[in-house]
Design an enzyme around this catalytic site. Structure first.
Site, mmCIF file in Angstrom:
data_model
loop_
_atom_site.group_PDB
_atom_site.id
_atom_site.type_symbol
_atom_site.label_atom_id
_atom_site.label_comp_id
_atom_site.label_asym_id
_atom_site.label_seq_id
_atom_site.Cartn_x
_atom_site.Cartn_y
_atom_site.Cartn_z
ATOM 1 N N PHE A 83 13.755 -9.055 5.371
ATOM 2 C CA PHE A 83 14.320 -7.901 4.677
ATOM 3 C C PHE A 83 14.036 -6.652 5.496
ATOM 4 O O PHE A 83 13.373 -6.709 6.543
ATOM 5 C CB PHE A 83 13.732 -7.783 3.264
ATOM 6 C CG PHE A 83 12.258 -7.474 3.238
ATOM 7 C CD1 PHE A 83 11.818 -6.168 3.109
ATOM 8 C CD2 PHE A 83 11.307 -8.486 3.369
ATOM 9 C CE1 PHE A 83 10.451 -5.871 3.094
ATOM 10 C CE2 PHE A 83 9.948 -8.198 3.354
ATOM 11 C CZ PHE A 83 9.529 -6.876 3.222
ATOM 12 N N ASP B 23 1.693 -0.980 0.981
ATOM 13 C CA ASP B 23 2.514 0.060 1.600
ATOM 14 C C ASP B 23 2.681 -0.271 3.074
ATOM 15 O O ASP B 23 1.710 -0.582 3.756
ATOM 16 C CB ASP B 23 1.853 1.442 1.431
ATOM 17 C CG ASP B 23 2.856 2.561 1.678
ATOM 18 O OD1 ASP B 23 4.035 2.398 1.306
ATOM 19 O OD2 ASP B 23 2.481 3.584 2.259
ATOM 20 N N GLU C 131 4.843 8.170 -4.373
ATOM 21 C CA GLU C 131 4.343 8.132 -2.994
ATOM 22 C C GLU C 131 4.059 9.553 -2.544
ATOM 23 O O GLU C 131 4.971 10.361 -2.403
ATOM 24 C CB GLU C 131 5.352 7.444 -2.080
ATOM 25 C CG GLU C 131 5.470 5.959 -2.373
ATOM 26 C CD GLU C 131 5.947 5.138 -1.181
ATOM 27 O OE1 GLU C 131 6.198 5.712 -0.111
ATOM 28 O OE2 GLU C 131 6.068 3.914 -1.362
ATOM 29 N N GLY D 192 11.260 -8.819 -1.424
ATOM 30 C CA GLY D 192 10.936 -9.439 -0.135
ATOM 31 C C GLY D 192 9.431 -9.513 0.079
ATOM 32 O O GLY D 192 8.905 -10.519 0.577
ATOM 33 N N LYS D 193 8.723 -8.457 -0.305
ATOM 34 C CA LYS D 193 7.260 -8.468 -0.169
ATOM 35 C C LYS D 193 6.642 -9.555 -1.057
ATOM 36 O O LYS D 193 5.712 -10.245 -0.639
ATOM 37 C CB LYS D 193 6.688 -7.116 -0.607
ATOM 38 C CG LYS D 193 6.985 -5.956 0.324
ATOM 39 C CD LYS D 193 6.302 -4.707 -0.221
ATOM 40 C CE LYS D 193 6.529 -3.498 0.661
ATOM 41 N NZ LYS D 193 5.877 -2.292 0.103
HETATM 42 P P1 ITT Z 1 7.403 -0.627 -2.799
HETATM 43 O O1 ITT Z 1 6.928 0.731 -2.331
HETATM 44 O O2 ITT Z 1 7.843 -0.663 -4.208
HETATM 45 O O3 ITT Z 1 6.408 -1.722 -2.469
HETATM 46 P P2 ITT Z 1 9.296 -0.352 -0.612
HETATM 47 O O4 ITT Z 1 10.367 -1.259 -0.082
HETATM 48 O O5 ITT Z 1 9.654 1.092 -0.827
HETATM 49 O O6 ITT Z 1 8.731 -1.018 -1.959
HETATM 50 P P3 ITT Z 1 7.420 0.416 1.457
HETATM 51 O O7 ITT Z 1 7.468 1.864 1.119
HETATM 52 O O8 ITT Z 1 6.091 -0.180 1.775
HETATM 53 O O9 ITT Z 1 8.034 -0.476 0.293
HETATM 54 O O10 ITT Z 1 8.379 0.038 2.635
HETATM 55 C C1 ITT Z 1 8.721 0.935 3.657
HETATM 56 C C2 ITT Z 1 9.973 0.472 4.324
HETATM 57 O O11 ITT Z 1 9.645 -0.556 5.236
HETATM 58 C C3 ITT Z 1 11.060 -0.071 3.408
HETATM 59 O O12 ITT Z 1 12.284 0.395 3.942
HETATM 60 C C4 ITT Z 1 10.933 -1.576 3.532
HETATM 61 O O13 ITT Z 1 12.191 -2.218 3.402
HETATM 62 C C5 ITT Z 1 10.419 -1.694 4.951
HETATM 63 N N1 ITT Z 1 9.527 -2.847 5.097
HETATM 64 C C6 ITT Z 1 8.337 -3.036 4.485
HETATM 65 N N2 ITT Z 1 7.808 -4.200 4.867
HETATM 66 C C7 ITT Z 1 8.686 -4.752 5.743
HETATM 67 C C8 ITT Z 1 8.718 -5.944 6.468
HETATM 68 O O14 ITT Z 1 7.755 -6.857 6.351
HETATM 69 N N3 ITT Z 1 9.754 -6.172 7.267
HETATM 70 C C9 ITT Z 1 10.740 -5.273 7.387
HETATM 71 N N4 ITT Z 1 10.820 -4.127 6.721
HETATM 72 C C10 ITT Z 1 9.782 -3.861 5.893
#
Ligand code: ITT
Length: 211
Positions: A170, A62, A33, A10-11
């Site tokens: 997402f 992050d 992390e 999604g990112k």
């Molecule tokens: P990476 O660390 O591999 O990038 P991740 O999904 O674990 O993937 P994060 O730790 O940054 O990434 O994400 C923290 C949480 O926030 C995770 O549950 C994501 O699904 C959610 N999240 C991050 N960006 C978001 C967005 O733009 N909209 C909604 N939820 C988001």
């Protein structure tokens, strides 16, 4: 080649709008992390680890949801909390802590982008993490500190926590409402225009173009 480091598809979809010029590719690398109350040291630590792994310029993303009435929870633990409690439960906790349906809980979504290519850079206007926090984290971890400079770009969007609506985006998007619309009800372009990630990416892209 710049590597956009994330395991989250999604990112990547959102970042493409800012970075997709053929010189950026996703690096699906699950960096460790560290435990920290804010996103900056986690992203900086991840960028150092990813740079050492890839030996190419890297951009780590992050993000976290910080609910005001829950003292910023789930914040840096958003990923773990999404996996364990789920976003609907977070929505319920926020509603219980806030003013109920009449006054939905306020929250911020934050995104920190951490760039590292092994070279130093100017601090202004965005902060540079020079490893002091990495050293503190390494002391806790028993790991090795290093002083690879990491440039940080932050984006924040404020909103309210509501019952889930929409099937786009997402993660927490269905329960995060901004100006009457949840992030999951927006197109990717609409979300990017106001989102934490879009704001951080716009700052990064402007700086990177001059580099
Ligand atoms: P990476 O660390 O591999 O990038 P991740 O999904 O674990 O993937 P994060 O730790 O940054 O990434 O994400 C923290 C949480 O926030 C995770 O549950 C994501 O699904 C959610 N999240 C991050 N960006 C978001 C967005 O733009 N909209 C909604 N939820 C988001």
């Amino acid at each position: 080649m710049l590597r956009y480091v994330t395991t989250n598809a999604g990112k990547v979809r959102e970042a493409r709008e800012y970075l997709d010029d053929g010189s950026v590719a996703q690096l699906d690398f699950d960096y460790a992390e560290i435990q920290a109350p804010t996103l900056d040291p986690i992203a900086a630590h991840g960028a150092r680890e990813a740079y050492r792994h890839a030996d190419e310029p890297v951009l780590v993303d992050d993000a976290g949801l910080f609910v005001d009435d829950l003292d910023g929870f789930p914040g840096p633990y958003s990923s773990y909390v999404e996996e364990t409690l789920g976003i609907e439960r977070v929505g319920e906790l926020a509603r219980d802590a806030g003013g109920g349906d009449d006054a939905p809980a306020r929250a911020a979504f934050r995104c920190v982008l951490a760039y590292c290519d092994g070279d130093p850079f100017d601090t202004s206007p965005d902060p540079v993490d020079r490893g002091d926090r990495a050293a503190a984290a390494a002391a806790d971890d028993g790991g090795d500190a290093d002083d690879l400079p990491v440039k940080l770009f932050e984006g924040v969007v404020r909103g309210r926590i509501v019952d889930p609506r929409g099937d786009g985006g997402f993660g927490y998007d269905p329960i995060f409402e901004h100006d009457g619309t949840t992030l999951a009800e927006m197109s990717a372009a609409e979300k990017n225009a106001i989102s934490h990630r879009g704001r951080a990416l716009a700052k990064f892209a402007e700086w990177y173009a001059t580099r």
